[in-house]
Write a protein that holds these residues in place. Sequence first.
Motif, PDB file in Angstrom:
ATOM      1  N   GLU A 167      30.615   9.215  25.940  1.00 48.26           N
ATOM      2  CA  GLU A 167      29.616   8.548  25.360  1.00 48.26           C
ATOM      3  C   GLU A 167      30.469   6.926  24.784  1.00 48.26           C
TER       4      GLU A 167
ATOM      5  N   SER B 230      33.365  17.852  23.203  1.00 45.96           N
ATOM      6  CA  SER B 230      31.998  16.960  23.956  1.00 45.96           C
ATOM      7  C   SER B 230      30.410  17.077  22.923  1.00 45.96           C
TER       8      SER B 230
ATOM      9  N   ARG C  80      28.920  14.797  20.081  1.00 49.67           N
ATOM     10  CA  ARG C  80      27.164  14.403  20.209  1.00 49.67           C
ATOM     11  C   ARG C  80      26.818  14.462  18.734  1.00 49.67           C
ATOM     12  N   GLU C  81      27.454  15.038  17.571  1.00 51.01           N
ATOM     13  CA  GLU C  81      27.289  15.946  16.739  1.00 51.01           C
ATOM     14  C   GLU C  81      27.765  14.252  15.684  1.00 51.01           C
TER      15      GLU C  81
END
Length: 225
Positions: free
Chosen positions: A119, A155, A159-160
């Motif tokens: 994202e 991914s 996200r982390e």
Amino acid sequence: MAADTEHPEAARRGPREYRTEELARRAGITVRTLRFYRERKLLPPPRREGRIAWYDDHHLARLRTIGALLERGHTLTGIAELAEALDQGRDVADLLGVGTPTEEEPIRLTPEELAARFEGEVTPENLAAAMELGYLGTDGDKIVHISRRLLDVSSALVREGIPLAEVLTAGARVREHAEALATLFSDLILRHAPEEDLHRLRPLARSVVEAELSLAMDRQLNKGE
């Protein structure tokens, strides 16, 4: 209406083709918007018969992807840059190689699915870096990632909170070391076994690397204690 009539030659060939009005209707946009996208080079050129433009399902898929990316907050300028990068990217044959054995599972995604995985991080620069690394190729309107495992790990790191650009930079450094390790084990095996045993014995090489990496991570963790 003529716009809703399938082209007879297309029916005989198999793939569906659409005139401008029908393509716009199926994509849920106006003809004016369609022409604007074409002028911005968001769409590949249509096939022409005289003054009539014929579009196919690849154009329809691209339009639906554009709509989905716009809904996610991407700008038309960014989408145009992504489209250009994808259109100029290596195709799946270059990415995977013909007949090349692999234990990795390639995965096909739409541009929308790739954007959802990372994202806000799927920029033209990151896309070009991933293609340069050999992670990504194209197959028609689909993007092909050479390894589902690498995609999942990348991914997860994003996200982390780790920027995708830094993940790709780390991937490039890991690639250098991996190439050296692969050469080391290949040379070792080929000195003592026939070439056809190389594929059979590769899991042993992978196990050594995984174990050594695990021990190295233990040492890194213990440094802080």
